[in-house]
Scaffold this motif. Sequence first.
Motif, PDB file in Angstrom:
ATOM      1  N   UNK A  30       0.833  -1.248  -0.102  1.00  0.00           N
ATOM      2  CA  UNK A  30       0.048   0.128   0.030  1.00  0.00           C
ATOM      3  C   UNK A  30       0.924   1.372   0.139  1.00  0.00           C
ATOM      4  N   UNK A  31       1.990   1.109  -0.408  1.00  0.00           N
ATOM      5  CA  UNK A  31       2.885   2.431  -0.503  1.00  0.00           C
ATOM      6  C   UNK A  31       3.957   2.185  -1.541  1.00  0.00           C
ATOM      7  N   UNK A  32       4.588   3.383  -1.902  1.00  0.00           N
ATOM      8  CA  UNK A  32       5.479   3.356  -3.000  1.00  0.00           C
ATOM      9  C   UNK A  32       7.093   3.779  -2.440  1.00  0.00           C
ATOM     10  N   UNK A  33       7.986   4.033  -3.430  1.00  0.00           N
ATOM     11  CA  UNK A  33       9.171   4.144  -2.972  1.00  0.00           C
ATOM     12  C   UNK A  33       9.400   5.592  -1.752  1.00  0.00           C
ATOM     13  N   UNK A  34       8.461   6.389  -1.856  1.00  0.00           N
ATOM     14  CA  UNK A  34       8.375   7.419  -1.030  1.00  0.00           C
ATOM     15  C   UNK A  34       8.357   7.066   0.496  1.00  0.00           C
ATOM     16  N   UNK A  35       7.870   6.008   0.723  1.00  0.00           N
ATOM     17  CA  UNK A  35       7.814   5.505   2.151  1.00  0.00           C
ATOM     18  C   UNK A  35       9.295   5.200   2.602  1.00  0.00           C
ATOM     19  N   UNK A  36      10.243   4.895   1.894  1.00  0.00           N
ATOM     20  CA  UNK A  36      11.431   4.558   2.314  1.00  0.00           C
ATOM     21  C   UNK A  36      12.398   5.961   1.938  1.00  0.00           C
ATOM     22  N   UNK A  37      12.055   6.859   1.387  1.00  0.00           N
ATOM     23  CA  UNK A  37      12.631   7.997   1.046  1.00  0.00           C
ATOM     24  C   UNK A  37      13.710   8.724   2.233  1.00  0.00           C
ATOM     25  N   UNK A  38      12.910   8.560   3.577  1.00  0.00           N
ATOM     26  CA  UNK A  38      13.691   9.397   4.846  1.00  0.00           C
ATOM     27  C   UNK A  38      14.866   8.295   5.150  1.00  0.00           C
ATOM     28  N   UNK A  39      14.436   7.032   4.837  1.00  0.00           N
ATOM     29  CA  UNK A  39      15.548   5.945   5.331  1.00  0.00           C
ATOM     30  C   UNK A  39      16.750   5.969   4.059  1.00  0.00           C
ATOM     31  N   UNK A  40      16.189   6.259   2.781  1.00  0.00           N
ATOM     32  CA  UNK A  40      17.678   6.462   1.898  1.00  0.00           C
ATOM     33  C   UNK A  40      18.295   7.713   1.825  1.00  0.00           C
ATOM     34  N   UNK A  41      17.787   8.553   2.655  1.00  0.00           N
ATOM     35  CA  UNK A  41      18.563   9.733   2.657  1.00  0.00           C
ATOM     36  C   UNK A  41      19.657   9.855   3.692  1.00  0.00           C
ATOM     37  N   UNK A  42      19.214   9.093   4.798  1.00  0.00           N
ATOM     38  CA  UNK A  42      20.126   8.805   6.142  1.00  0.00           C
ATOM     39  C   UNK A  42      21.275   8.007   5.481  1.00  0.00           C
ATOM     40  N   UNK A  43      20.873   6.840   4.857  1.00  0.00           N
ATOM     41  CA  UNK A  43      21.873   5.865   4.404  1.00  0.00           C
ATOM     42  C   UNK A  43      22.638   6.393   3.469  1.00  0.00           C
ATOM     43  N   UNK A  44      22.235   7.365   2.500  1.00  0.00           N
ATOM     44  CA  UNK A  44      23.328   7.743   1.697  1.00  0.00           C
ATOM     45  C   UNK A  44      24.372   8.439   2.225  1.00  0.00           C
ATOM     46  N   UNK A  45      24.557   8.641   3.499  1.00  0.00           N
ATOM     47  CA  UNK A  45      25.676   8.995   4.129  1.00  0.00           C
ATOM     48  C   UNK A  45      26.987   8.139   3.696  1.00  0.00           C
ATOM     49  N   UNK A  46      26.582   6.855   3.640  1.00  0.00           N
ATOM     50  CA  UNK A  46      27.345   5.715   3.749  1.00  0.00           C
ATOM     51  C   UNK A  46      27.365   4.808   2.510  1.00  0.00           C
ATOM     52  N   UNK A  47      26.349   5.101   1.831  1.00  0.00           N
ATOM     53  CA  UNK A  47      25.986   3.748   0.652  1.00  0.00           C
ATOM     54  C   UNK A  47      25.513   4.612  -0.540  1.00  0.00           C
ATOM     55  N   UNK A  48      25.479   4.045  -1.875  1.00  0.00           N
ATOM     56  CA  UNK A  48      24.917   4.335  -3.015  1.00  0.00           C
ATOM     57  C   UNK A  48      23.490   3.597  -2.728  1.00  0.00           C
ATOM     58  N   UNK A  49      22.364   4.387  -2.449  1.00  0.00           N
ATOM     59  CA  UNK A  49      21.103   3.905  -2.171  1.00  0.00           C
ATOM     60  C   UNK A  49      20.300   3.702  -3.665  1.00  0.00           C
ATOM     61  N   UNK A  50      19.561   2.778  -3.620  1.00  0.00           N
ATOM     62  CA  UNK A  50      18.900   2.491  -4.890  1.00  0.00           C
ATOM     63  C   UNK A  50      17.317   2.311  -4.413  1.00  0.00           C
ATOM     64  N   UNK A  51      16.617   3.396  -4.176  1.00  0.00           N
ATOM     65  CA  UNK A  51      15.138   3.253  -3.712  1.00  0.00           C
ATOM     66  C   UNK A  51      14.385   3.203  -4.812  1.00  0.00           C
ATOM     67  N   UNK A  52      13.986   2.110  -5.186  1.00  0.00           N
ATOM     68  CA  UNK A  52      13.002   1.867  -6.277  1.00  0.00           C
ATOM     69  C   UNK A  52      11.336   1.739  -6.026  1.00  0.00           C
TER      70      UNK A  52
END
Length: 258
Positions: A30-52
């Motif tokens: 019941x969600x799209x990639x925006x549900x993981x967007x805050x997590x993706x932004x935080x992980x991007x400090x250390x990883x190349x994040x692919x939030x699809x």
Amino acid sequence: MDKVTSADGTAIAYDRLGNGPAAVLVCGGSVDRMSNAPLAALLAEHYTVYNYDRRGRGDSGDAEVYAVEREFEDLEAVFAAAGGSAHLYGTSSGAALALLAAASGLPVNRLALWEPPYILEGGRPRPPANTAQIFRDFVAAGRRDAAAEYFMAEVVGLPAEFVAMAKASPWWPAQEALAHTLAYDATVMGDYSVPVDALGRVTVPTQVLTGGASWSWMVESNQAVVAGLPDGSHRTLPGQEHTVDAAVMAQALKEFWR
């Protein structure tokens, strides 16, 4: 945002953030990639994040006929864009999808699963065996609102007062827009029992994470998942419910993936 083409020609959209080892994020029902967007932004400090966006959601395309294997192929296309292999994180039914994809041979480095909602025998009542068809019938009849309501009330088990509040909220139209994908997640979950055979084929280091304030049946089923994994561990995140705090999850993933 960028896009890759899955094996059946479906366009799969993703956001690429940060620099470092590749990590792919899978959203739940019941969600799209925006549900993981805050997590993706935080992980991007250390990883190349692919939030699809999973197929049928957000900016991704879809096909007329759904099969779980097509979602495996979507992940393979995202992994190819990420360089061939990656860490993988899935949440809720997206965790179940990530688990099955890893069992199919997806080149996962380390697998993290947030509360895959399997239900043990004798636990809370399982959704009906024809849940996916129920969703398809609602959508085919133009009753997307009924599909979204059924998901919240009968599948998740949320109280009637919460469902009534949700239907009156500004974000309810977004739930209706994604109603056709509820059948996809129901198909991924099958009969909601722990997929013992698939667990044995997941050979990469895997951590199942559960909220300390989550439902008791979730804790028990998540521990059963770990027991069936060749290289599994369990971690409790104190105070967290099913809607997990992005900062808490980001820290847990950094500790596991490093």
